[in-house]
Design an enzyme around this catalytic site. Sequence first.
Site, short mmCIF file in Angstrom:
data_model
loop_
_atom_site.label_atom_id
_atom_site.label_comp_id
_atom_site.label_asym_id
_atom_site.label_seq_id
_atom_site.Cartn_x
_atom_site.Cartn_y
_atom_site.Cartn_z
N HIS A 242 0.77 -1.17 0.11
CA HIS A 242 0.12 0.13 0.09
C HIS A 242 1.08 1.30 -0.05
CE1 HIS A 242 -3.05 2.92 1.09
NE2 HIS A 242 -3.83 1.87 1.15
N ARG A 264 -5.10 9.88 -1.53
CA ARG A 264 -4.77 10.34 -2.71
C ARG A 264 -6.08 10.41 -3.95
NH1 ARG A 264 -2.62 5.85 -5.00
NH2 ARG A 264 -3.17 4.60 -3.33
#
Length: 574
Positions: A242, A264
């Site tokens: 991740h 994000r």
Amino acid sequence: MVPKTPHKTLSTDILILGSGGAGLFAALHAHKAAPELSVTVAVKGLLGKCGCTRMVQGGYNVALAREDSVERHFMDTIQGGAWLSDQELAWKLVVLAIERIRELENELGCFFDRNPDGTVHQKAFAGQTFDRTVHKGDLTGIEIINRLAEQVWARDIGRLEEHRAVELIRSNDGQAISGVLFIDMRTGEYVFVRAKAVLLATGGGPTMYRYHTPSGDKTCDGLAMALRAGLPLRDMEMVQFHPTGLLAGTHTRMTGTVLEEGLRGAGGYLLNGAKERFMPRYDAKAERATRDVVSRAMFSEMRKGNTTPHGGLYISMGHLGAQEVTKQFKGMVERCADCGFDLAGGLVEVVPTAHYMMGGVEFGPDCTTALPGLFVAGEDSGGVHGANRLGGNGVANSTVFGAVAGDEMAAWVKSASHREPERAALDAAIEFCERPFRRGAAASLEPLRDRLHSVMWEKVGILRDAASLQSAQAELQSLDEALNDYCLPTPVREFNLTWHDWLNLKSLVAVSRAIALAAAARRESRGAHFRTDFPDSGSLEQSAFTSIKDGVVTMKPVAFTRVAPGQTLLRNVA
Ligand SMILES: Cc1cc2nc3c(=O)[nH]c(=O)nc-3n(C[C@H](O)[C@H](O)[C@H](O)COP(=O)(O)OP(=O)(O)OC[C@H]3O[C@@H](n4cnc5c(N)ncnc54)[C@H](O)[C@@H]3O)c2cc1C
């Protein structure tokens, strides 16, 4: 005094190892299908309080909306997995996810977030062509595990908590499983549990990497036991990183924990040590590219040495407005504040972090394995996700196949009987666990753990090549030998956490060796596996998966049973 036989033998019809989404669903389904059978859940931690299902933040993928379809969910899963998935497993995942989410809501009492019109709210997750992620805020896993645990507690289902499974024991004719050897962590005693059917649901967990997200109880014990039992494991080279693990120094366990993907997605920037945005140089989608792409770009940037004080990179959200960020990501803002970072208005140090293992025990759509009587479900299993798991497909996988395993085991034990264990195997397993109790100069396990973390991070991590993998294999062997020579500082058995740390490391090293071997065998780059010496993805039509058994890797062709590369199950797609 070295124990020669287990202190205690117990008996159950169905034995379930692990109490995550897979284990608890299996218990409830087995009990419902055949209430007359005895079902026992044995777990290293406390039921309802351990494992990663509880840690699920984002949510659960399921094709519920009228505009969505199981075909679309299936195609996203297959394409996300770079065509390495077993298509029958992936199909079962997407079809049964609908049943499971209804069961979670209507039978087990989960409250998921809803739209103003009363329909279940589904949010966007990376790599999917439709917003299909069901959630409860950003604490979805707590909702699921709490409701599952309540239902298990309310039923006549046996529990062995703080019982660590250490070996799968075959029957004395070698033809099937006879039960599992445990250590009762509270007393240090050995317990053998005879069972007609056993479910492996210990949840994998790539905690051999310096930075990782899973809970500390997850140390690949199930996968290590499966390797020792001679079962084939597939896709072991596929470890998902991740991109945004929190990086707050070595003094805190918060380092490595996830800052969710939504940051994000909402428009957050990644910056290097010079506070420059770098993602547009690596991918047109910049920070919104998939996990593997962003993690690789970050690792490349870190290798250039342009890093933050702790050796990572920054995530920056301030340009989106501090108030808005605080409103949208309250939990994340608080988590960062606890570690001295201002997520809403400042910069937070981040690093890619090992999150999930796509690989695991080879199994069929009915959860059976190569060993009769042994079933597998959840993150211990391999083949559903291929080279990459979509965010939201992890908890769907564990709950879907946990339920299947419960149903199938209930049917299986009706025509099965208890088998006598192979005594020599029991003795050998006890001898293995007793090894660190022999007398000798005691030392700390920390340097050995650090060595493991370093070799896996540097040489078997986000970027790999033949030389790094070969050197890693040699280092892992030497690490295993060092563990074999290790002596515990105290002979105490009750809650001897150093003993359990030693067992954890033995499991992690065994599985790390399998990862390194499989990564060396795949001479191409696919999904989460990137070889700098073989950067091309290879022919999709010739896709093959790695299968490791007894230390040998075989490449086996993927069967395109539903759709082949270049085709789609979707109608009206140009
Ligand atoms: C921080 C985080 C966030 C995540 N967010 C998402 C998300 O938003 N969506 C999604 O789909 N997936 C997510 N995942 C992945 C998801 O949590 C897993 O895919 C899934 O929950 C695994 O379920 P499981 O039942 O296989 O294992 P787990 O839930 O991890 O359970 C494993 C169980 O096995 C027990 N165990 C381990 N070793 C032994 C042993 N030797 N003996 C006995 N018991 C043992 C453990 O104590 C535990 O009870 C996330 C993972 C993490 C770490």
